[in-house]
Structure formats: structure tokens, C-alpha cells
Scaffold this motif. Structure first.
Motif, PDB file in Angstrom:
ATOM      1  N   TRP A  73       0.847  -1.193   0.000  1.00  0.00           N
ATOM      2  CA  TRP A  73       0.000   0.000   0.000  1.00  0.00           C
ATOM      3  C   TRP A  73       0.889   1.252   0.000  1.00  0.00           C
ATOM      4  O   TRP A  73       0.664   2.193  -0.756  1.00  0.00           O
ATOM      5  N   ASP A  74       1.943   1.231   0.843  1.00  0.00           N
ATOM      6  CA  ASP A  74       2.883   2.354   0.899  1.00  0.00           C
ATOM      7  C   ASP A  74       3.549   2.580  -0.449  1.00  0.00           C
ATOM      8  O   ASP A  74       3.696   3.716  -0.906  1.00  0.00           O
ATOM      9  N   VAL A 102       8.507   9.932  -1.709  1.00  0.00           N
ATOM     10  CA  VAL A 102       7.578  10.682  -2.554  1.00  0.00           C
ATOM     11  C   VAL A 102       8.309  11.823  -3.245  1.00  0.00           C
ATOM     12  O   VAL A 102       8.183  12.033  -4.463  1.00  0.00           O
ATOM     13  N   ARG A 104       7.480   0.795 -10.525  1.00  0.00           N
ATOM     14  CA  ARG A 104       8.691  -0.023 -10.519  1.00  0.00           C
ATOM     15  C   ARG A 104       9.744   0.571  -9.598  1.00  0.00           C
ATOM     16  O   ARG A 104      10.410  -0.132  -8.855  1.00  0.00           O
ATOM     17  N   GLU A 105       9.939   1.890  -9.743  1.00  0.00           N
ATOM     18  CA  GLU A 105      11.041   2.501  -9.001  1.00  0.00           C
ATOM     19  C   GLU A 105      10.738   2.552  -7.511  1.00  0.00           C
ATOM     20  O   GLU A 105      11.634   2.351  -6.698  1.00  0.00           O
ATOM     21  N   ILE A 150       2.032  12.706  -8.824  1.00  0.00           N
ATOM     22  CA  ILE A 150       1.266  13.954  -8.741  1.00  0.00           C
ATOM     23  C   ILE A 150       2.214  15.121  -8.485  1.00  0.00           C
ATOM     24  O   ILE A 150       2.151  16.165  -9.157  1.00  0.00           O
ATOM     25  N   ALA A 203       9.164   0.526  -5.783  1.00  0.00           N
ATOM     26  CA  ALA A 203       9.271  -0.788  -5.145  1.00  0.00           C
ATOM     27  C   ALA A 203      10.675  -1.026  -4.587  1.00  0.00           C
ATOM     28  O   ALA A 203      10.848  -1.834  -3.678  1.00  0.00           O
ATOM     29  N   ILE A 204      11.693  -0.363  -5.149  1.00  0.00           N
ATOM     30  CA  ILE A 204      13.052  -0.603  -4.673  1.00  0.00           C
ATOM     31  C   ILE A 204      13.632   0.563  -3.881  1.00  0.00           C
ATOM     32  O   ILE A 204      14.714   0.455  -3.328  1.00  0.00           O
ATOM     33  N   LEU A 251       8.385   7.543   4.100  1.00  0.00           N
ATOM     34  CA  LEU A 251       7.716   7.636   2.804  1.00  0.00           C
ATOM     35  C   LEU A 251       7.898   9.003   2.158  1.00  0.00           C
ATOM     36  O   LEU A 251       8.003   9.108   0.946  1.00  0.00           O
ATOM     37  N   LEU A 252       7.935  10.051   2.997  1.00  0.00           N
ATOM     38  CA  LEU A 252       7.983  11.401   2.446  1.00  0.00           C
ATOM     39  C   LEU A 252       9.209  11.586   1.562  1.00  0.00           C
ATOM     40  O   LEU A 252       9.119  12.145   0.459  1.00  0.00           O
ATOM     41  N   VAL A 280       4.107  -4.787 -10.798  1.00  0.00           N
ATOM     42  CA  VAL A 280       4.614  -4.173 -12.019  1.00  0.00           C
ATOM     43  C   VAL A 280       3.764  -4.579 -13.214  1.00  0.00           C
ATOM     44  O   VAL A 280       3.384  -3.740 -14.047  1.00  0.00           O
ATOM     45  N   ASN A 292       1.126   4.158  -2.879  1.00  0.00           N
ATOM     46  CA  ASN A 292       0.903   5.557  -2.530  1.00  0.00           C
ATOM     47  C   ASN A 292       2.104   6.420  -2.890  1.00  0.00           C
ATOM     48  O   ASN A 292       1.959   7.531  -3.405  1.00  0.00           O
ATOM     49  N   THR A 349       2.166   7.034  -6.596  1.00  0.00           N
ATOM     50  CA  THR A 349       1.105   7.897  -7.104  1.00  0.00           C
ATOM     51  C   THR A 349       1.280   9.323  -6.613  1.00  0.00           C
ATOM     52  O   THR A 349       1.202  10.271  -7.407  1.00  0.00           O
ATOM     53  N   LEU A 350       1.548   9.488  -5.305  1.00  0.00           N
ATOM     54  CA  LEU A 350       1.772  10.854  -4.794  1.00  0.00           C
ATOM     55  C   LEU A 350       2.996  11.472  -5.457  1.00  0.00           C
ATOM     56  O   LEU A 350       2.997  12.661  -5.797  1.00  0.00           O
TER      57      LEU A 350
END
Lengths: 269, 266
Positions: free
Chosen positions: A78-79, A148, A214-215, A89, A217-218, A144-145, A254, A82, A85-86
Motif C-alpha cells: 500500500w505504501d 515521494v 517499478r522505481e 502527482i 518498489a526498490i 515515505l515522504l 509491475v 501511494n 502515485t503521490l
């Protein structure tokens, strides 16, 4: 029959061209061999010859994947989604003005602002998101920030480049028509240019979102959260069945995102 | 007269039904709130990090090339040699795979095998391949060389195969009509048509491989990425700034150089 002006055997190139091409190839081969020697100077060949054994060993440890580990992966998955997608954006918000500044037909100043915008695009493209994340984690701490923002900064170059090329290719007739009505610069953008680049814009955004999945995820490998974080911790304790499980989840994500982006792009273009 | 509206609004293009638009917009808003909630920024840590950010910016403006030049040049040499050798090896391997993956010159069985190789190579990220190759071959640029070669195969074979599928069939037919064997057909009908594009793609991949070589060092596969990782870990932002500037410069040289050569070829 044998006219001296026409040789018996047809040749595509003159002798001189052939020689030059051979010299070019010879130079390339020599350079490659030299680079190879330079690169493998410190290689320990015992490790290399040992590799099939190592591979078989890792392979046997990796199988079967630990399916029960899946319960711990939903959160990171989920992270990851997110983060991608964030980040996309954020990248879009930053890239759209840059693209308009970089396009030759919409830039307010071709002398100063256009080179600056082009430099932003090149700089963003030449630094991989993993390096951005490495820097941001050092500055902002893990989480996460940082991921992002890394994804966002990396996306500027890609979205900006493709979008400004799309803007430069717009049909000039609608632009002229709107200009002839006495429209202001903002109105020309809104009514003549934006509608023309909108399909390209959505296509580019979805395409970048797919790459960002893809990116992201790593990115956790350097501490930016998501599936990569679990991958790193599983690798650190050599929990190979967990690594397999994580790789399966990454692969499935992916493939899913590629499918979604292909569907959306086909619907738009 | 009054039935004509005085303002014009562009009709929606993607979701034309009003209900669907509301559902999708509401769903997006809910997701955005949930996603922003998962970010959970540690403000104390970020406040602390600002000084580091400022130092990094200062390091970027006053890059220090000298004090770590030994490490930087070693990383650069590793990256550059890795880039060239892996591109050459990747191209050599991907040409037969690309020919095999082109439907019009291959048999169905070989086509399936080659397409599978391409799919595997493309679906695994460079970093993940690098982790495995480092585990198998030990630390250093050799693992990086293998990683980049492997990643090159997926990229080049796929584009080469698509290019071969797009060729002008008339020439292949003309050569076949002279009684040429399959190899002669490839050499005289296919190769001249795809060669400029193959060279262009190889140069493009050289460019990509250099960028990737700057990253896979983070997991131990040699190159400038390892040096950068060390510099950031030690908080030596002036050295890190120097390395990033070198990477940007080299990428720009590679990009403009390769696009110049590609233009000359066409």
C-alpha cells in the motif's frame, strides 16, 4: 561486354570508406578490450568460477516462497503504491510549468528561462531516483515522504521533456485563430494549446506512473519505505524465502501497473 | 435568443456520464486523504535535516573535487569501463536474440524462447539483478558488468525485433528470389535496413547504462554509485556534490554526443 567504366563486381563503398569503417571497428574492439582489462583488474576469478555453485545454493534456499509472509507485505505494498502515485502527482505539478517554460513556442524568454528549464529537465533525468532518495533520506530521515519527493523530482525530467516536445508540436492554426480574437496569453494557452496537448499529457502521466511503481518498489533499499524496506531487511538476515515472496509481489504489481497504463493510454490516444 | 448560453464550457472527454465523474472524483479525494495520512513526516527530524540540506546545497555550489579525487576517479573509471564493456557484450548477445524474436524471420518455437528471455530481462529491475549478481560473483564492477549486460539484452532485443518486423519486405523477397540461404537473406536484406537503427539504439543504451552504472554501486556492484554512497554516508556533501555534478556533466555529454552521431547516421 566488359566496359572498363563498370567494374565486374559491385561494391557498396569505395576502398577508402571500407578502410575507414574497418579502422573504426578496430578502434572500438581495442577500446573494449582495454576497458575490459581495466575493469577486471581487481576481479577475484575464484568467486566468478564459484558462481554457479552459489547460484544453485541461493536458488535452493529461495524455494519455496514463504507464503505466510504475505500478511506482512500488504502494508508496504500500500505504501509503495501511494509513494508512486503521490510522487507522480508531485512530479506533474512541478513539471508542467517547466515544460511550458522549455517549449520554444510558449516560453516567455527564450534567452534566459528556456535554458534554465532545459537544465532542470536534464539534471532531473540524469540523477536516478535511488540517488535522489539517498540524498533526501540523509536530509529528511527515512520514511515515505523522502520517497515521494525523490519520485517527484525524478519525474520532472521525464514528464517535462515529453510534454515540452508535445507543446512544440501543436498545430499552429488554432493558436492563430484564438490570437486573432484578441485573446490574452493566458487565454491562448487555455483555449488553443492546452486542449491540443491534453491527450499527450495524460498519456505521459500514466506512463510515468507505471515507471514510478517499478522505481518505488526498490526505493526502500536506501530507507525510503515500501516493499524495498522489507526486501532490505529480508536480505540482511538472509531470509531467502521471504525475498522470493517480495519479488513475486513486486513482479505482480509491475505487471498490473503496466496493464493499467497500457489500457488507459489506448483509451486516450 | 435567450436559449443560447453566453459562456462556453468544454464538454468532458473521458468520463462523459456525470454520475461516474462524481464517484471517481470522490474516490480520488478519499484515496488522497488516506495516502497523505500514511506519509507521517517526522517534523523534528526534518527540522534537524534542514541544516544538512543547506550544507548539501552549499556543497553542490562549492564542490570539492580534490580531497576525495582518488576515490572519485576510481569510481569513474569503473563506471565508464563497465558501461562500455557491458554495452558491447549486451549488443553482441542481443543481436541473435533480437533476430530470433522477430516474427517474420524466425520459427514459432525460437520466437517464443526469445520473447521469454526478453520478458524476463525487462521485468526485473537492474537493482534487483545487481543484488543477486553481487551475491553470486562478489562485490565489484564485474557484477555490475553482468547486470548491465543482462538489462541491455531486454531493451535492445525488443527494439531490434520490432525494427526487423517493420522492414520493407520487398527487399527480403528479392534476395530470397535469387536463391539465397537464410543467413544470406539476413546479411543482404535485413542487416542493411536495420543497421543504422541498431547503432543508434546501441548508443542510446550506452547512455542509459552509464546512468544505471551510477546507481548499482549502491548495492555493491562497483562504479561511481559506491563512491557517492560513501560520500553521503559520511556526510561529505562537498564531495557528493562534486560526484553528482560529474554525473550530470557526463550524462549531458553522452546524450548530446549520441544524438549528434545518430543524426549523422540518418
Amino acid at each position: 561486354m566488359t566496359d572498363p567504366a563498370y567494374p565486374e563486381i559491385w561494391r557498396r563503398r569505395t576502398a577508402r570508406q571500407t578502410l575507414l569503417i574497418w579502422a573504426g571497428w578496430f578502434f572500438l574492439v581495442a577500446l573494449t578490450v582495454w576497458c575490459w582489462q581495466l575493469m577486471t583488474r581487481d576481479t577475484i576469478w575464484a568467486f566468478v568460477s564459484d558462481a554457479p555453485v552459489q547460484a544453485a545454493d541461493i536458488g535452493s534456499r529461495m524455494w519455496p516462497p514463504r507464503l505466510s509472509y504475505m500478511s506482512e507485505l500488504w502494508g508496504p505494498l500500500w505504501d509503495t503504491l501511494n509513494m508512486a502515485t503521490l510522487g507522480t502527482i508531485l512530479g506533474v505539478i512541478l513539471a508542467v510549468p517547466v515544460a511550458f517554460l522549455a517549449a520554444r513556442n510558449t516560453t516567455p524568454s527564450a534567452l534566459i528561462l528556456r535554458p534554465v528549464a532545459l537544465f532542470i529537465i536534464v539534471a532531473s533525468r540524469s540523477i536516478n531516483s535511488l540517488i535522489w532518495a539517498l540524498l533526501l533520506v540523509a536530509i529528511m530521515g527515512p520514511g515515505l515522504l523522502a520517497g515521494v519527493i525523490a519520485i517527484g523530482l525524478r519525474s520532472i525530467g521525464f514528464i517535462g521533456k515529453l510534454l515540452y516536445e508535445a507543446i512544440e508540436e501543436v498545430d499552429s492554426a488554432p493558436v492563430e485563430a484564438v490570437t486573432a480574437t484578441g485573446a490574452s496569453h493566458a487565454q491562448i494557452l487555455d483555449y488553443a494549446i492546452v486542449p491540443q496537448v491534453q491527450p499527450a499529457f495524460w498519456g505521459i502521466t500514466v506512463f510515468r506512473w507505471d515507471i514510478n511503481i517499478r522505481e518505488s518498489a526498490i526505493l526502500g533499499l536506501v530507507g525510503a519505505g515500501g516493499l524495498g524496506l522489507k526486501l532490505q531487511s529480508s536480505l540482511n538476515v538472509l531470509a531467502w524465502p521471504q525475498v522470493t515472496m517480495i519479488l513475486i509481489v513486486i513482479l505482480a504489481t509491475v505487471i498490473m501497473s503496466e496493464w493499467v497504463s497500457a489500457r488507459v493510454r489506448r483509451a486516450i490516444i | 435568443m435567450s436559449s443560447y448560453p453566453t459562456t462556453w464550457k468544454r464538454p468532458p472527454q473521458i468520463f462523459t456520464h456525470r454520475g461516474w465523474r462524481i464517484v471517481i472524483q470522490a474516490g480520488f479525494a478519499v484515496w488522497l486523504v488516506l495516502a497523505l495520512a500514511t506519509l507521517d513526516p517526522n517534523w523534528a527530524r526534518i527540522a534537524e535535516g534542514w541544516t544538512r540540506g543547506a550544507r548539501f546545497l552549499a556543497g553542490f555550489l562549492q564542490p570539492d573535487f580534490t580531497s576525495r579525487w582518488g576515490d572519485i576517479s576510481k569510481g569513474l573509471v569503473e563506471s565508464l569501463t563497465m558501461t562500455l564493456t557491458s554495452t558491447v557484450a549486451g549488443v553482441i548477445i542481443s543481436v541473435p536474440i533480437g533476430i530470433g524474436a522477430a516474427r517474420n524471420v524466425s520459427t514459432p518455437a525460437i520466437y517464443m524462447i526469445c520473447r521469454t528471455i526478453i520478458a524476463v530481462s525487462r521485468s526485473l529491475q537492474e537493482i534487483i539483478i545487481a543484488i543477486f549478481f553481487v551475491a553470486m560473483f562478489g562485490f565489484g564492477p564485474f557484477a555490475g558488468f553482468l547486470t548491465l549486460s543482462f538489462a541491455t539484452i531486454g531493451f535492445l532485443s525488443k527494439l531490434l525485433a520490432e525494427d526487423i518486423e517493420d522492414i520493407d519486405e520487398a527487399q527480403a523477397e528479392a534476395v530470397r528470389a535469387t536463391g539465397a540461404s537464410w543467413l544470406q537473406m539476413i546479411n543482404y536484406a535485413i542487416q542493411p535496413q536495420v543497421m543504422p537503427r541498431l547503432i543508434g539504439l546501441s548508443l542510446y543504451r550506452l547512455d542509459i547504462n552509464f546512468r544505471e552504472s551510477a546507481v548499482i554501486g549502491i548495492v555493491g556492484a562497483g562504479g561511481i554509485g559506491a563512491t557517492l554512497n560513501t560520500a553521503i554516508d559520511r556526510y561529505e556533501y562537498d564531495s557528493a556534490g562534486a560526484i553528482i555534478l560529474i554525473i550530470i556533466l557526463l550524462v549531458m555529454v553522452a546524450e548530446y554526443g549520441s544524438s549528434y552521431i545518430r543524426k549523422r547516421l540518418q
